[in-house]
Design a protein around this motif. Sequence first.
Motif, mmCIF file in Angstrom:
data_model
loop_
_atom_site.group_PDB
_atom_site.id
_atom_site.type_symbol
_atom_site.label_atom_id
_atom_site.label_comp_id
_atom_site.label_asym_id
_atom_site.label_seq_id
_atom_site.Cartn_x
_atom_site.Cartn_y
_atom_site.Cartn_z
ATOM 1 N N ALA A 1 42.836 44.718 23.669
ATOM 2 C CA ALA A 1 44.210 44.407 23.224
ATOM 3 C C ALA A 1 44.165 43.637 21.910
ATOM 4 O O ALA A 1 44.830 42.624 21.741
ATOM 5 C CB ALA A 1 44.931 43.596 24.306
ATOM 6 N N ASN A 2 43.368 44.142 20.974
ATOM 7 C CA ASN A 2 43.146 43.412 19.727
ATOM 8 C C ASN A 2 44.164 43.843 18.665
ATOM 9 O O ASN A 2 43.810 44.404 17.637
ATOM 10 C CB ASN A 2 41.714 43.692 19.262
ATOM 11 C CG ASN A 2 41.297 42.777 18.131
ATOM 12 O OD1 ASN A 2 41.980 41.806 17.825
ATOM 13 N ND2 ASN A 2 40.188 43.106 17.492
ATOM 14 N N ASP A 3 45.455 43.554 18.911
ATOM 15 C CA ASP A 3 46.514 43.966 17.977
ATOM 16 C C ASP A 3 46.244 43.405 16.588
ATOM 17 O O ASP A 3 46.049 42.212 16.432
ATOM 18 C CB ASP A 3 47.886 43.417 18.394
ATOM 19 C CG ASP A 3 48.206 43.743 19.826
ATOM 20 O OD1 ASP A 3 47.663 44.752 20.308
ATOM 21 O OD2 ASP A 3 48.971 42.976 20.438
ATOM 22 N N GLN B 1 45.538 44.397 35.095
ATOM 23 C CA GLN B 1 45.031 44.912 36.360
ATOM 24 C C GLN B 1 43.759 45.716 36.137
ATOM 25 O O GLN B 1 42.797 45.612 36.898
ATOM 26 C CB GLN B 1 46.091 45.758 37.058
ATOM 27 C CG GLN B 1 47.038 44.878 37.870
ATOM 28 C CD GLN B 1 48.325 45.570 38.240
ATOM 29 O OE1 GLN B 1 48.729 46.536 37.581
ATOM 30 N NE2 GLN B 1 48.990 45.081 39.276
ATOM 31 N N GLU B 2 43.764 46.494 35.061
ATOM 32 C CA GLU B 2 42.557 47.262 34.753
ATOM 33 C C GLU B 2 41.398 46.326 34.438
ATOM 34 O O GLU B 2 40.274 46.517 34.913
ATOM 35 C CB GLU B 2 42.805 48.196 33.569
ATOM 36 C CG GLU B 2 43.456 49.493 34.009
ATOM 37 C CD GLU B 2 44.020 50.281 32.825
ATOM 38 O OE1 GLU B 2 43.589 50.033 31.685
ATOM 39 O OE2 GLU B 2 44.899 51.119 33.063
ATOM 40 N N ALA B 3 41.694 45.316 33.637
ATOM 41 C CA ALA B 3 40.636 44.371 33.269
ATOM 42 C C ALA B 3 40.085 43.663 34.511
ATOM 43 O O ALA B 3 38.879 43.440 34.637
ATOM 44 C CB ALA B 3 41.165 43.355 32.268
ATOM 45 N N VAL B 4 40.972 43.368 35.469
ATOM 46 C CA VAL B 4 40.530 42.689 36.696
ATOM 47 C C VAL B 4 39.655 43.625 37.533
ATOM 48 O O VAL B 4 38.639 43.205 38.095
ATOM 49 C CB VAL B 4 41.742 42.192 37.509
ATOM 50 C CG1 VAL B 4 41.339 41.878 38.935
ATOM 51 C CG2 VAL B 4 42.330 40.947 36.860
ATOM 52 N N GLN B 5 40.045 44.900 37.572
ATOM 53 C CA GLN B 5 39.211 45.855 38.303
ATOM 54 C C GLN B 5 37.824 45.928 37.694
ATOM 55 O O GLN B 5 36.819 46.056 38.373
ATOM 56 C CB GLN B 5 39.848 47.248 38.244
ATOM 57 C CG GLN B 5 40.694 47.516 39.449
ATOM 58 C CD GLN B 5 41.393 48.853 39.350
ATOM 59 O OE1 GLN B 5 41.194 49.600 38.392
ATOM 60 N NE2 GLN B 5 42.208 49.150 40.335
ATOM 61 N N PHE B 6 37.836 45.798 36.402
ATOM 62 C CA PHE B 6 36.609 45.885 35.621
ATOM 63 C C PHE B 6 35.723 44.665 35.862
ATOM 64 O O PHE B 6 34.508 44.769 35.935
ATOM 65 C CB PHE B 6 37.040 45.990 34.159
ATOM 66 C CG PHE B 6 35.959 46.275 33.187
ATOM 67 C CD1 PHE B 6 35.385 47.536 33.135
ATOM 68 C CD2 PHE B 6 35.531 45.296 32.307
ATOM 69 C CE1 PHE B 6 34.401 47.808 32.215
ATOM 70 C CE2 PHE B 6 34.541 45.565 31.401
ATOM 71 C CZ PHE B 6 33.974 46.835 31.343
ATOM 72 N N SER B 7 36.332 43.505 36.002
ATOM 73 C CA SER B 7 35.504 42.333 36.351
ATOM 74 C C SER B 7 36.195 41.511 37.439
ATOM 75 O O SER B 7 36.864 40.514 37.174
ATOM 76 C CB SER B 7 35.175 41.488 35.119
ATOM 77 O OG SER B 7 36.312 41.014 34.495
ATOM 78 N N PRO B 8 36.036 41.981 38.684
ATOM 79 C CA PRO B 8 36.784 41.409 39.812
ATOM 80 C C PRO B 8 36.467 39.944 40.116
ATOM 81 O O PRO B 8 37.260 39.268 40.758
ATOM 82 C CB PRO B 8 36.391 42.303 41.002
ATOM 83 C CG PRO B 8 35.136 42.997 40.587
ATOM 84 C CD PRO B 8 35.179 43.114 39.096
ATOM 85 N N GLU C 1 53.254 47.019 30.705
ATOM 86 C CA GLU C 1 52.020 47.438 30.033
ATOM 87 C C GLU C 1 50.956 46.329 30.102
ATOM 88 O O GLU C 1 49.790 46.583 30.423
ATOM 89 C CB GLU C 1 52.365 47.763 28.570
ATOM 90 C CG GLU C 1 51.321 48.512 27.787
ATOM 91 C CD GLU C 1 50.741 49.715 28.519
ATOM 92 O OE1 GLU C 1 49.534 49.918 28.397
ATOM 93 O OE2 GLU C 1 51.489 50.434 29.239
ATOM 94 N N VAL C 2 51.395 45.116 29.858
ATOM 95 C CA VAL C 2 50.460 43.979 29.916
ATOM 96 C C VAL C 2 49.905 43.835 31.325
ATOM 97 O O VAL C 2 48.700 43.657 31.525
ATOM 98 C CB VAL C 2 51.166 42.672 29.492
ATOM 99 C CG1 VAL C 2 50.253 41.484 29.714
ATOM 100 C CG2 VAL C 2 51.593 42.755 28.043
ATOM 101 N N VAL C 3 50.796 43.952 32.319
ATOM 102 C CA VAL C 3 50.348 43.845 33.709
ATOM 103 C C VAL C 3 49.306 44.919 33.990
ATOM 104 O O VAL C 3 48.250 44.653 34.574
ATOM 105 C CB VAL C 3 51.539 43.989 34.686
ATOM 106 C CG1 VAL C 3 51.046 44.072 36.120
ATOM 107 C CG2 VAL C 3 52.490 42.820 34.521
ATOM 108 N N VAL D 1 51.042 36.006 35.310
ATOM 109 C CA VAL D 1 51.937 36.990 34.698
ATOM 110 C C VAL D 1 52.828 37.618 35.769
ATOM 111 O O VAL D 1 54.036 37.786 35.581
ATOM 112 C CB VAL D 1 51.110 38.068 33.959
ATOM 113 C CG1 VAL D 1 51.984 39.232 33.564
ATOM 114 C CG2 VAL D 1 50.450 37.468 32.730
ATOM 115 N N LEU D 2 52.240 37.948 36.918
ATOM 116 C CA LEU D 2 53.027 38.541 38.006
ATOM 117 C C LEU D 2 54.089 37.557 38.504
ATOM 118 O O LEU D 2 55.234 37.934 38.750
ATOM 119 C CB LEU D 2 52.100 38.940 39.161
ATOM 120 C CG LEU D 2 51.189 40.147 38.892
ATOM 121 C CD1 LEU D 2 50.094 40.247 39.959
ATOM 122 C CD2 LEU D 2 51.987 41.439 38.827
ATOM 123 N N LEU D 3 53.700 36.310 38.598
ATOM 124 C CA LEU D 3 54.649 35.295 39.056
ATOM 125 C C LEU D 3 55.827 35.183 38.090
ATOM 126 O O LEU D 3 56.984 35.168 38.486
ATOM 127 C CB LEU D 3 53.928 33.947 39.191
ATOM 128 C CG LEU D 3 54.778 32.719 39.536
ATOM 129 C CD1 LEU D 3 55.476 32.890 40.871
ATOM 130 C CD2 LEU D 3 53.929 31.460 39.566
#
Length: 441
Positions: free
Chosen positions: A424-426, A10-17, A4-6, A29-31
């Motif tokens: 993600a403001n839990d 990924q969405e956030a990165v698409q949003f600001s590449p 879910e975090v990934v 995180v992927l590593l």
Amino acid sequence: MSSEVVKQLQEAVQFSPENVPLRLHLAQVLLQDYQYTQAEEQYRKVLELSPDNAAAQLGLARTFYHQQKYSAAIVVLEQLEHHEPDHFDGLLLHCRILVKENSLQAARDIYQHLLQLNPGFRDEALDAQFRMPQQSSLSAEDDLEEEDQEGIFSMEKPDINFSDVGGMEREKQEIDLKIIKPLQFPDLYKAYGKKAGGGILLYGPPGCGKTYLARATAGQIQAEFINVGIHDVLDMWIGNSEKNLHSLFELARQRKPCVLFFDEVDALGANRNSMRNSGASHLINQFLAEMDGIAANNENVLIIGATNAPWSLDPAFRRPGRFDRIIFVAPPDTEGREEILKLQLRNKPLADLDYKALAKATAGYSGADIKAIVDMAVEDKLMEALQKGVPQPVSQKELVKAIKSHKPTTREWFNTARNYALYANDAGLYDDVLKYLDIKK
Ligand SMILES: Nc1ncnc2c1ncn2[C@@H]1O[C@H](COP(=O)(O)OP(=O)(O)OP(=O)(O)O)[C@@H](O)[C@H]1O
Ligand SMILES: [Mg+2]
């Protein structure tokens, strides 16, 4: 790290590449999640955006390492060492790869370099390979352990207190109420059903005074300050770490009152999942258990953690009695900047200065940025004094010039933090960030 975090990242990165820290975070995180080819792709993109980014070079080399592409890893590490010849983690990885490739002479050279950079450095595998076989008796081993600790924690009685910290009134007050007063008046707190103990987590952009404030907290109550870098704990003690972690908390108990400061604490928390299958997950469980122990016994040990990446921290760290008080350390406001300017300029030869105007011109600058500006202006003036042969007071002119040539360094952090605060403001964890950015929920 959950998928879910990934996905969110990924969405956030698409949003600001073009957001380098965000992409870097995704790569990390992927590593950690063993997704090496995907991590490799992200690190490459970071390097397209920011070719000399040391963290990305190290990350890329690590993904190659895990894919056993050793020569590719070495090429990247050599680029890293070209501009940062003393990059400890880069050199360490380089050394390990050379051992794998059986290039022992070259590996030994790097190992010596590592020891020069940090004489307390220990690594079981590398030591076994290169260190002279000398410690055989038990007592010699004990000596070694003591040396270990000195190399890793720095211990001091800080000579600064809250009055040396400019601005940060809210942060100081929170620290006072949440950890200093409970220490001074435990009975009163008990009478009101409030438990003393537990830790404070400081988070925020780099250079805004987290470490400085933690040191000043120790100075404020004349306590010892024990500074522990979590990366060091992880990197150096793999294998023997749990025992050492216990001795660290024991040391804190012996030195009380003291402030036990964990820098980059997210590095420990973030690794919990990826380390689940390795021996190192015990380390984290033990860390949490030690913290609980300190909290339960009100031991006069104040625990402060600091992080730039609170979103990477395992929620287990935030349970009651652990880092249950979380403080956002924001860039200084106008008054804060004025105070920091005055603090950084004190004891220097000064012309009449318009501090208000300087404070106004440095919106968004961190305390470290202001320090850098003052250093630049002072150097400028010093050069002039050397040329003219007469001492010259620092004036508005040099300071304004320095401000123009130094960009504030907190912006990138907010690009990342904004995404977490929005998506993600839990439990309102980042409400203070939203407030700072003037974003209404
Ligand atoms: N409020 C302040 N008052 C006086 N000096 C400050 C203040 N904030 C920062 N500084 C100066 O900036 C330097 C850097 O701050 P510090 O190392 O505490 O930042 P940090 O938040 O821990 O950064 P990082 O996240 O990179 O670790 C300090 O050593 C101090 O000289
Ligand atoms: Mg710091």
